[in-house]
Design a protein around this motif. Structure first.
Motif, PDB file in Angstrom:
ATOM      1  N   SER A 232      -5.643  -1.120  -1.434  1.00  0.00           N
ATOM      2  CA  SER A 232      -6.432  -0.046  -2.040  1.00  0.00           C
ATOM      3  C   SER A 232      -5.548   1.047  -2.632  1.00  0.00           C
ATOM      4  O   SER A 232      -6.041   2.127  -2.976  1.00  0.00           O
ATOM      5  CB  SER A 232      -7.383   0.565  -1.000  1.00  0.00           C
ATOM      6  OG  SER A 232      -8.247  -0.428  -0.471  1.00  0.00           O
ATOM      7  N   GLU A 234      -2.989   2.492  -1.034  1.00  0.00           N
ATOM      8  CA  GLU A 234      -2.477   3.410  -0.021  1.00  0.00           C
ATOM      9  C   GLU A 234      -1.057   3.027   0.401  1.00  0.00           C
ATOM     10  O   GLU A 234      -0.634   1.892   0.212  1.00  0.00           O
ATOM     11  CB  GLU A 234      -3.389   3.415   1.216  1.00  0.00           C
ATOM     12  CG  GLU A 234      -3.279   2.180   2.113  1.00  0.00           C
ATOM     13  CD  GLU A 234      -4.020   0.960   1.623  1.00  0.00           C
ATOM     14  OE1 GLU A 234      -4.033  -0.058   2.323  1.00  0.00           O
ATOM     15  OE2 GLU A 234      -4.572   1.023   0.500  1.00  0.00           O
ATOM     16  N   LYS A 235      -0.350   3.970   0.976  1.00  0.00           N
ATOM     17  CA  LYS A 235       0.967   3.703   1.535  1.00  0.00           C
ATOM     18  C   LYS A 235       0.805   3.324   3.001  1.00  0.00           C
ATOM     19  O   LYS A 235      -0.250   3.504   3.594  1.00  0.00           O
ATOM     20  CB  LYS A 235       1.868   4.927   1.399  1.00  0.00           C
ATOM     21  CG  LYS A 235       2.223   5.260  -0.048  1.00  0.00           C
ATOM     22  CD  LYS A 235       3.199   6.416  -0.129  1.00  0.00           C
ATOM     23  CE  LYS A 235       3.586   6.692  -1.576  1.00  0.00           C
ATOM     24  NZ  LYS A 235       4.549   7.829  -1.687  1.00  0.00           N
TER      25      LYS A 235
END
Length: 427
Positions: A232, A234-235
Motif C-alpha cells: 500500500s 507504506e514503509k
C-alpha cells in the motif's frame, strides 16, 4: 571490486538483501571480486549475534564473498588518514561541544533555515589549537566546488559546497564517522562500483570529497536503488528472518527481489540464470512495492522446482519421496510453514474417535496385516475385500487414517510417495 557493507546492529532488511544480491550478480557479470564488509567500527551500534546473522544469510543465498573485512581492523589507518588531512590543512580540529552544536541547530530550525556549521574552529590558529585542552573532533573542510557524479540509476547528481558543509570525520574518541570509514575502506579495496539504497545518496558527495581530499583519483561509480515499499506504499517491510520463519525459500526470495522493478525475460528464475541477463541500467528509478502474494506464487513455483531430496530436509527427512509428498500440497500451501503441518499430520498419532472410529480401526488392522501394494488401486481393492467397506465409508476413514484430515489431495496422488512409510503411518 564490488562490496556489500552492513553494520551488525540489526537483522538484515529486505532492502539490504536486495543490495547484496545485486552487488553479487554484477560482480559475477564483470568478473570482479565481491567482498562482504562488516561495518563494526562503532561499538555503540553493534549487537551481539547480528554479525553471525549476516554471514548465515549470505550462506543461505549462495552469496560467496571473495573476502570478509572488518572495519575494526582498520582503526589505525583511519587515524593516519585523518592526520594526513590535518597536516595538509584540508581538515581542522573542532572544539565545539555537542551541546553548542545542538543549540545552533535548534535555532536554525526555529528560524526556518538550513543549519550549516559556522566555521568558527576552522579559523583557529595553531597556537589556539595547542592551547585548547577541550576534546575535539576532526572536520573536513567543505569542498571549493560542487561535487557531481552520474548515478547509474538516479541519473546526474550535483551538490553545492554548502550542501556538503564542513563535516566531522573523526569523533572525540578518535574513532571514524561512518562516511569517513566507508570512503577510506572503498579506497583500500579499490572499489569500482557501489550499489546501495537510495537513502544513502546524500552520503555519496561526502565520500567522494573525502577520497578527493586524500588524493585518490580513481572514479568510483554509483547506483542508488529506490526503496522497496509495502503493497500500500507504506514503509516497514518484514525482515529476512521473518520470511525464513514463515517458510519462504531463499531461491524464491532472491527471484522476487531481482524481479522487483527489473525487466526480466521470465518471472521464475534462479539467481544463476539472472547473472546471464540482469541489467542494472534497467532497474526502476521509482520505488517498488513488495507484495507478499507475489512472493507466495514464486515460492510455490520454487518448491515445485526444488530437488525433492533437498526439499525433504525442511520436513526432517532425507528422502525424495517426502519431497514429492510435500509438492502434492502446493494447492493448499505456498510456504514450508504452511505445508509442514500437513506432513506432520501424516506421521502423527491419529485419534480413533467419532463416527469413523470403527472403520478406521478395521482399515488400520487390515493394512498392518497386509503386504506392501505398489499402487493405490491395489490397496483399495485389498481393503474393500478385507473390510467390506466402500464409497465414503472407505475413503473418508482411510483419508483420516493416512493424512489426519478429511480434506486434501487425492489419495491416489499421495500414495506413491507415502507407501514405503505406510506401516509407520498407521501404527
Amino acid at each position: 571490486m564490488l562490496r556489500f557493507a552492513s553494520a551488525p546492529s540489526a537483522d538484515m532488511s529486505i532492502d539490504d538483501l536486495r543490495v547484496a544480491i545485486f552487488n553479487y550478480i554484477v560482480a559475477r557479470q564483470r568478473g570482479e571480486r565481491f567482498i562482504l564488509r562488516i561495518e563494526d567500527g562503532d561499538d555503540a551500534r553493534n549487537n551481539e549475534g547480528k554479525e553471525r546473522n549476516i554471514l548465515e544469510i549470505f550462506q543461505l543465498f549462495g552469496l560467496h564473498p571473495s573476502d570478509v573485512s572488518y572495519q575494526r581492523d582498520n582503526l589505525t589507518i583511519y587515524q593516519h588518514m585523518a592526520v594526513k588531512l590535518l597536516q595538509e590543512r584540508k581538515a581542522f580540529a573542532c572544539f565545539c561541544s555537542h551541546e553548542e552544536l545542538e543549540a545552533k541547530k535548534q535555532l536554525a530550525k526555529e528560524q526556518k533555515r538550513v543549519y550549516r556549521y559556522s566555521g568558527r574552529c576552522e579559523r583557529l590558529s595553531d597556537a589556539e589549537v595547542l592551547a585548547n585542552e577541550k576534546p575535539f573532533t576532526v572536520r573536513l573542510k567543505k569542498p571549493e566546488k560542487p561535487i557531481t557524479f552520474d548515478d547509474l540509476v538516479t541519473g546526474h547528481q550535483s551538490f553545492a559546497p554548502d550542501d556538503i558543509d564542513s563535516f566531522v570525520i573523526m569523533r572525540t574518541d578518535k574513532t571514524p564517522t561512518a562516511n569517513f570509514a566507508c570512503a577510506v575502506d572503498d579506497m583500500i579495496h579499490d572499489i569500482s562500483l557501489v550499489i546501495r539504497e537510495e537513502e544513502h545518496l546524500s552520503d555519496t558527495p561526502e565520500q567522494i570529497h573525502i577520497r578527493e581530499a586524500l588524493g585518490y583519483d580513481k572514479t568510483v561509480a554509483y547506483a542508488h536503488l529506490p526503496a522497496i515499499l509495502g503493497a500500500s506504499g507504506e514503509k516497514g517491510l518484514p525482515g529476512v528472518r521473518w520470511l525464513f520463519e514463515e517458510g519462504f525459500l531463499p531461491e524464491a526470495i532472491a527471484n522476487y527481489l531481482i524481479l522487483l522493478g527489473s525487466k526480466t525475460p521470465t518471472e521464475v528464475f534462479t539467481m544463476e540464470e539472472a547473472i546471464g541477463w540482469f541489467d542494472l541500467a534497467s532497474v526502476s528509478k521509482e520505488p517498488v512495492r513488495f507484495e507478499i502474494d507475489k512472493l507466495r506464487f514464486l515460492n510455490r513455483e520454487h518448491i515445485r522446482l526444488a530437488d525433492s531430496k533437498e526439499l525433504s530436509r525442511a520436513f526432517g527427512f532425507a528422502d525424495s519421496a517426502i519431497g514429492e509428498l510435500a509438492k502434492c500440497y502446493l494447492e493448499e500451501g505456498s510456504t514450508i510453514g504452511e505445508i509442514k503441518p500437513k506432513i506432520e499430520a501424516i506421521f502423527a498419532d491419529k485419534p480413533f474417535e467419532g463416527e469413523w472410529k470403527r472403520q478406521m480401526t478395521l482399515l488400520r488392522d487390515a493394512i498392518k496385516k497386509g503386504p506392501l501394494f505398489e499402487t493405490f488401486d491395489e490397496l483399495r481393492s485389498y481393503l474393500m475385500e478385507r473390510t467390506y467397506l466402500e464409497g465414503e465409508a472407505l475413503f473418508t476413514p482411510l483419508r483420516l487414517l493416512l493424512t489426519g484430515s478429511e480434506q486434501g489431495p487425492d489419495l491416489r496422488t499421495l500414495y506413491p510417495h507415502l507407501k514405503s512409510y505406510l506401516q509407520e503411518i498407521v501404527k
